[in-house]
Design a protein around this motif. Structure first.
Motif, short mmCIF file in Angstrom:
data_model
loop_
_atom_site.label_atom_id
_atom_site.label_comp_id
_atom_site.label_asym_id
_atom_site.label_seq_id
_atom_site.Cartn_x
_atom_site.Cartn_y
_atom_site.Cartn_z
N MET A 131 7.03 2.84 19.50
CA MET A 131 6.09 1.73 19.34
C MET A 131 5.94 1.41 17.85
N ALA A 132 6.20 0.17 17.50
CA ALA A 132 6.16 -0.23 16.09
C ALA A 132 4.73 -0.26 15.57
N THR A 133 4.54 0.27 14.38
CA THR A 133 3.22 0.27 13.74
C THR A 133 3.37 -0.10 12.28
N ALA A 134 2.25 -0.42 11.63
CA ALA A 134 2.23 -0.71 10.20
C ALA A 134 0.84 -0.43 9.68
N THR A 135 0.73 -0.23 8.37
CA THR A 135 -0.57 -0.02 7.73
C THR A 135 -1.21 -1.37 7.44
N LEU A 136 -2.49 -1.47 7.75
CA LEU A 136 -3.25 -2.70 7.53
C LEU A 136 -4.14 -2.54 6.30
N LEU A 137 -4.17 -3.56 5.46
CA LEU A 137 -5.08 -3.60 4.31
C LEU A 137 -5.76 -4.95 4.26
N VAL A 138 -7.08 -4.94 4.16
CA VAL A 138 -7.86 -6.16 3.97
C VAL A 138 -8.81 -5.93 2.79
N ALA A 193 -4.70 -9.59 2.56
CA ALA A 193 -4.52 -9.23 3.97
C ALA A 193 -3.05 -8.86 4.14
N MET A 194 -2.79 -7.59 4.36
CA MET A 194 -1.42 -7.10 4.49
C MET A 194 -1.27 -6.28 5.76
N LEU A 195 -0.19 -6.53 6.47
CA LEU A 195 0.19 -5.72 7.61
C LEU A 195 1.61 -5.26 7.32
N GLY A 196 1.72 -4.04 6.80
CA GLY A 196 2.99 -3.63 6.23
C GLY A 196 3.25 -4.47 4.99
N GLU A 197 4.43 -5.07 4.90
CA GLU A 197 4.76 -5.91 3.75
C GLU A 197 4.37 -7.36 3.96
#
Length: 319
Positions: free
Chosen positions: A1-8, A166-170
């Motif tokens: 399952m694909a995931t990514a780090t979120l930054l806001v 607002a970043m979800l991965g790159e």
């Protein structure tokens, strides 16, 4: 399952120091709960809050929620056909609403008897598709008793907002928030850093700001302040009285805290200690010092938000 780090991150004018911690925690809860509400699983959640920013970073965010199996019930089977065996308006209306022909419907057994219905697979939402809505909802639900407007915009927030990360991965383009485009560019310390800071990935956030003289983590910055105050007090063989509310407020005033020790005329000790302590805490935001017997000393510890080239001058100003 694909995931990514979120930054806001919301980049603002200086936020109210007493409200900073509650705002940071509420923003964290809003973004986290927004993901959960949409069935998007995730890993560790971290929150950041300084005088000029509120931020949330969440590891391992699912890029798409699991598909949902839906069972949609229509009219009872006995009401699905008329005496001639033709579909009734109840059946055709239900089928039309589901975008199906009546013949495509199924008989579904229920505790109340067989009913006409259908089973569908609803695709799970994507994190990218709902991120803007999650951010907007989180901002709307922040505990802000009085919001303000700035410039010609009708946008409202506790203080003017100048940038939004607002970043979800790159990936870093998730529409507008508070009238500003989202992106991957932040700013460092107001005086110790120059120019924009471009983030390649969310994981770089804390270190990039540290290099730009910003301790983004509220709790880490608070611990730094506590350690510095204790160290300054030890140099005088004294004890600093660290009031938790004052510590929270001072942490909300600094992005790069530097503790400095000052003194005042011992003659002021003739004034009741409660009056001196109240003035130092409420008006100057100083930590007062006591000796081994618990008596007030003619010294105080203040926190500066910069590394001054001339600390004695800063101390003299506070004195």
């Amino acid at each position: 399952m694909a995931t990514a780090t979120l930054l806001v991150e919301l980049g603002t004018e200086e936020l109210p120091p007493k409200a900073l911690k509650p705002l940071g925690l509420a923003f964290r809860d809003g973004v986290r709960d927004g993901l959960r509400k949409r069935g998007l699983d995730h890993g560790d959640v971290r929150w950041f809050a300084t005088p000029r920013r509120l931020a949330v970073m969440i590891a391992g965010v699912q890029l798409q929620a699991p598909d949902e199996e839906l069972e949609i019930l229509g009219p009872p089977l006995e009401r699905a056909r008329d005496e001639a065996g033709d579909w009734t308006p109840a059946a055709t209306g239900f089928a039309k609403k589901q975008g199906m022909a009546p013949d495509e419907l199924q008989t579904i057994e229920t505790p109340k008897g067989p009913r006409l219905g259908c089973r569908k697979t609803e695709p799970g939402v994507t994190a990218a598709g709902c991120l803007n809505e999650i951010i907007q909802d989180s901002i709307h639900n922040l505990p802000i008793p009085k919001r303000m407007r700035w410039g010609a915009s009708r946008v409202e927030f506790v203080r003017p907002v100048h940038w939004v990360v607002a970043m979800l991965g790159e990936a870093a383009d998730f529409g507008e928030v508070l009238g500003l485009p989202t992106g991957n560019t932040t700013l460092g310390h107001r005086f110790h850093s120059e120019g924009p800071l471009v983030l390649s990935q969310p994981e770089d956030y804390e270190q990039t700001l540290a290099d730009a003289k910003v301790v983004a983590c509220f709790e880490k910055r608070q611990e730094m302040i506590r350690d510095q105050v204790d160290t300054e007090a030890s140099a005088l063989e004294a004890t600093a009285v660290i009031d938790p509310d004052l510590l929270d407020e001072v942490t909300g005033l600094e992005e790069w805290p530097v503790a400095l020790t000052g003194s005042f005329d011992p003659r002021f000790l003739e004034v009741p200690a409660e009056a001196l302590v109240s003035s130092m805490k409420e008006h100057q935001k100083y930590f007062h010092l006591v000796d081994a017997a618990g008596s007030l000393l003619p010294n105080f510890i203040t926190l500066s938000n910069i590394e001054s080239r001339d600390p004695p001058q800063v101390i003299a100003g506070n004195e």
